[in-house]
Write a protein that holds these residues in place. Sequence first.
Motif, mmCIF file in Angstrom:
data_model
loop_
_atom_site.group_PDB
_atom_site.id
_atom_site.type_symbol
_atom_site.label_atom_id
_atom_site.label_comp_id
_atom_site.label_asym_id
_atom_site.label_seq_id
_atom_site.Cartn_x
_atom_site.Cartn_y
_atom_site.Cartn_z
ATOM 1 N N PHE A 16 4.700 24.088 39.967
ATOM 2 C CA PHE A 16 4.748 23.468 41.295
ATOM 3 C C PHE A 16 3.349 23.051 41.737
ATOM 4 C CE2 PHE A 16 4.245 23.932 45.878
ATOM 5 C CZ PHE A 16 5.298 23.184 46.387
ATOM 6 N N ILE A 17 2.380 23.951 41.567
ATOM 7 C CA ILE A 17 1.015 23.669 42.018
ATOM 8 C C ILE A 17 0.390 22.537 41.202
ATOM 9 C CG2 ILE A 17 -1.331 24.621 42.145
ATOM 10 C CD1 ILE A 17 -0.066 27.291 42.954
ATOM 11 N N ARG A 18 0.635 22.525 39.887
ATOM 12 C CA ARG A 18 0.108 21.438 39.056
ATOM 13 C C ARG A 18 0.614 20.089 39.535
ATOM 14 N NH1 ARG A 18 0.879 24.873 34.794
ATOM 15 N NH2 ARG A 18 2.932 23.988 34.365
ATOM 16 N N ALA A 19 1.908 20.033 39.832
ATOM 17 C CA ALA A 19 2.490 18.771 40.284
ATOM 18 C C ALA A 19 1.882 18.334 41.616
ATOM 19 C CB ALA A 19 4.009 18.913 40.408
ATOM 20 N N LYS A 20 1.684 19.285 42.506
ATOM 21 C CA LYS A 20 1.117 18.951 43.814
ATOM 22 C C LYS A 20 -0.346 18.514 43.694
ATOM 23 C CE LYS A 20 4.791 19.722 46.236
ATOM 24 N NZ LYS A 20 5.470 18.614 46.969
ATOM 25 N N GLU B 122 3.510 30.449 22.926
ATOM 26 C CA GLU B 122 2.174 30.059 23.411
ATOM 27 C C GLU B 122 1.940 28.574 23.261
ATOM 28 O OE1 GLU B 122 -2.536 31.196 22.622
ATOM 29 O OE2 GLU B 122 -0.932 32.421 21.764
ATOM 30 N N ALA B 123 2.451 27.974 22.177
ATOM 31 C CA ALA B 123 2.238 26.542 21.956
ATOM 32 C C ALA B 123 3.007 25.700 22.960
ATOM 33 C CB ALA B 123 2.661 26.160 20.541
ATOM 34 N N ALA B 124 4.180 26.227 23.398
ATOM 35 C CA ALA B 124 5.021 25.448 24.306
ATOM 36 C C ALA B 124 4.669 25.673 25.759
ATOM 37 C CB ALA B 124 6.495 25.804 24.083
ATOM 38 N N ALA B 125 4.004 26.782 26.048
ATOM 39 C CA ALA B 125 3.683 27.100 27.445
ATOM 40 C C ALA B 125 2.673 26.125 28.001
ATOM 41 C CB ALA B 125 3.137 28.525 27.536
ATOM 42 N N GLU B 126 2.888 25.696 29.233
ATOM 43 C CA GLU B 126 1.942 24.809 29.889
ATOM 44 C C GLU B 126 0.754 25.614 30.388
ATOM 45 O OE1 GLU B 126 3.442 21.643 32.436
ATOM 46 O OE2 GLU B 126 5.430 22.497 32.136
ATOM 47 N N PRO B 127 -0.423 24.978 30.471
ATOM 48 C CA PRO B 127 -1.585 25.705 30.966
ATOM 49 C C PRO B 127 -1.397 26.115 32.412
ATOM 50 C CG PRO B 127 -2.058 23.344 30.819
ATOM 51 C CD PRO B 127 -0.728 23.575 30.153
#
Length: 432
Positions: A160-164, A411-416
């Motif tokens: 949510f925060i990344r998108a904002k 870990e590879a699929a998780a977003e930062p």
Amino acid sequence: MRNLRTLISKRAERDRPDLPLLSVAREKGVFVRSMTDAEENHNVIPDDLTNYKVARAGNLVINKMKAWQGSMGIAPCDGIVSPAYFVFDFRIANHAFGQRLLRSKPYVAHFGQASDGVRVGQWDLSIPGMRQIPVLVPSDDEQAAIVRFLDHANRKIDGFIRAKRKLIGLLNEQKQAIIHRAVTRGLHPDVPLKPSGIPWLGDIPMHWEMRKLRQILTRKTERNQPNLPLLSVVREKGVIKRDTENFEDNHNFIPDDLSNYKVVRVGQFAMNKMKAWQGSFGVSQFEGIVSPAYFVFDLHHVGGAFFHTAIRSKAYVPSFTRASDGVRVGQWDLAESRMRDTPFFVPPPDEQQAIVEYVAKATETANTAIARTEREIALMQEYRTRLTADLVTGKLDVREAAAHLPAPPTEAAAEPAAEEPLEEIEDEEIEA
């Protein structure tokens, strides 16, 4: 219920300069310090690191001068930290739970109660007081359930925060485009143009006057007077009032003696010369004092509102980058002589005012959207803080909910993870 002393043992291992350097921050906890990232290198690293303390993976590391802010955490790997920090073996089954426990709001308050001192923002943590902090330690299974639930919730919150923040970035780009065109081309599309002589600036209106900054700026050095408020100079807003009562706004301590600080009057141009390349300057709307390391100027031949709008735009900030240099990453010193040679293009006074009014109106919608989005981020961060506190203090039982959560992404699929914003408050004592 146990006291913290039953969970920790002090460590004092040293002389391992080959290990990576770790940092301790309120926003991140303990992390490997980058040698190249400007955001992480505000303080000088000594050449001799043999006296630095060794922190082994899983150790509790505390910045004892800023424990009241939450500057502590679990070491993610073996490394070394400042000899002024505390390092402890931390006997808890789940170190991820221990990290969330001690860095939660209720426990940070306990560390604040165990800290004292006479200097604002530099309260020393008392080991006897810290050892008496009461700690609730759930069963190993419940610790794991809490960590799993929080990891799941945090992935959602971070997304949510990344998108904002991406939205805020786009809105700021939109604002900069509006401002750039207005302060370099004016408001009339058919006006005759002439070359500016600056590659990234392009053509400018034929009737605008070119003046070097040396003709516009006159250095002033008026020293502190009683009762003037402390100001900060930041990239995002220019000159702002610094909240000396709110500890959240004071990552860097304020010297006891402010007599050498410089006075800034309303309408003067103030600049953090070590961060001018970032755009940390602006025309002040306030009367107050700033670090003695900063520049303060009177303005001539241009209106303050137009100068503030134009000089902080991408049309002129690159000029300050070109006029700054140094060997310390992120602390490039502004060469005043080169800065003074920067050309600045000045419209007639009535056109300056028209541009300022146009920019204010044209960016009003974006500014409103940015403020609303920043508030949404703040509310989500408050929710994260409250959720963590409720879980680690046993107010909520999430064992059943955690058991039904989907498997975490690889870990590879998780977003930062979204990084917490760092308030850009100057380090007056270091720069002075």
